[in-house]
Enzyme design. Sequence first.
Site, PDB file in Angstrom:
ATOM      1  N   PRO A   1       0.786  -1.204   0.000  1.00 33.05           N
ATOM      2  CA  PRO A   1       0.000   0.000   0.000  1.00 33.05           C
ATOM      3  C   PRO A   1       0.822   1.259   0.000  1.00 33.05           C
ATOM      4  O   PRO A   1       1.815   1.373   0.719  1.00 33.05           O
ATOM      5  CB  PRO A   1      -0.783  -0.097   1.306  1.00 33.05           C
ATOM      6  CG  PRO A   1      -0.239  -1.265   2.026  1.00 33.05           C
ATOM      7  CD  PRO A   1       0.917  -1.773   1.301  1.00 33.05           C
ATOM      8  N   GLU A   2       0.352   2.163  -0.794  1.00 32.19           N
ATOM      9  CA  GLU A   2       0.870   3.518  -0.783  1.00 32.19           C
ATOM     10  C   GLU A   2      -0.189   4.369  -0.082  1.00 32.19           C
ATOM     11  O   GLU A   2      -1.161   3.829   0.445  1.00 32.19           O
ATOM     12  CB  GLU A   2       1.135   3.989  -2.217  1.00 32.19           C
ATOM     13  CG  GLU A   2       2.042   3.016  -2.975  1.00 32.19           C
ATOM     14  CD  GLU A   2       2.370   3.443  -4.389  1.00 32.19           C
ATOM     15  OE1 GLU A   2       2.369   4.657  -4.650  1.00 32.19           O
ATOM     16  OE2 GLU A   2       2.613   2.568  -5.220  1.00 32.19           O
TER      17      GLU A   2
END
Length: 288
Positions: A2-3
Amino acid sequence: MPELPEVETVRRGLSGLITGRIVKEVTHDTPKGFPNAQKDVEEFLLGAKVTDVRRRAKVLLIDLSTDYTLVIHLKMTGQLVYRGDAVFGAGHPNDSLIGELPDRSTRVVFTFEDGSHLYFNDQRKFGWVKLIPTLEVPNIDFMKKVGPEPLAKTFSADDFKTRFTRRPKTSIKAALLDQTVVAGVGNIYADESLWGAKIHPLRLVNTLSTQEFKQLYQELRAVMNLAIQKGGSTDKNYVNAEGKRGSYMDFARVFRREGKPCPRCGTTIIKFKAAGRGTHICPYCQKS
DNA sequence: CACTTGACCTGTCCGC
DNA sequence: TGCGGACAGGTCAAGT
């Protein structure tokens, strides 16, 4: 995985699902940093009520009524999935990208007093979970070093450009990925925003014009806002707090689209390695 | 010192 | 099918 957009999507989901619930039991196989002390788990986690779910950069912060906070980094393959009871709860297994939980990548299981569960899954075991006093969260190494939130209303194009002066001779892609420059940018949104701004990833920071920084600033914010709207990017592992996928990849312009036409000019998108990461560009739009 | 390259892990996919 | 190698959304420590 995840960003920033993925972590923000998880945060929003979790906020509605676990706020107000009381932790009854915790089982785990000692993921990195957890528990820092078993005594702390017993004293400050068991019996605690979730009061808030926050995010800073790519880190989730689950605040507890004991003035302690669960600080969680999902790294590449971490997932935080909430499951209510089998019949009425949110995230019925049949709706989910993933199956029954716990599964073989489950590292931590939080059980709430109402019998629902929060699962921390992490296939590659890079992620970490810390339980620390809420007031000390800003003092952990990661928080002290991390740069500003790129989507903050007060974060201007000038601020953005100024942050990069600390990395003048590195490539713009490496600088974008450097969390001390700006928080929350990872490989997907680095490539997507560079394509949007028509900047080659290997251009050195000190060769970019003010106008190019402004373009990049606008593209980065636009692409991250769109990604949040689409619930993040699911390439493989990423799921939201209900175990469901995000749809940004349907809108990606270059990321994982090598061999396909550039949506702007039709030139074939290519992939190569930059800053140690798989990197996708349109060789016509993004000249070195 | 500034910057780049491994290492951390597991799983999957691709070519031989 | 089996096997080796490359690769995967992130961040450090260790190299140059």
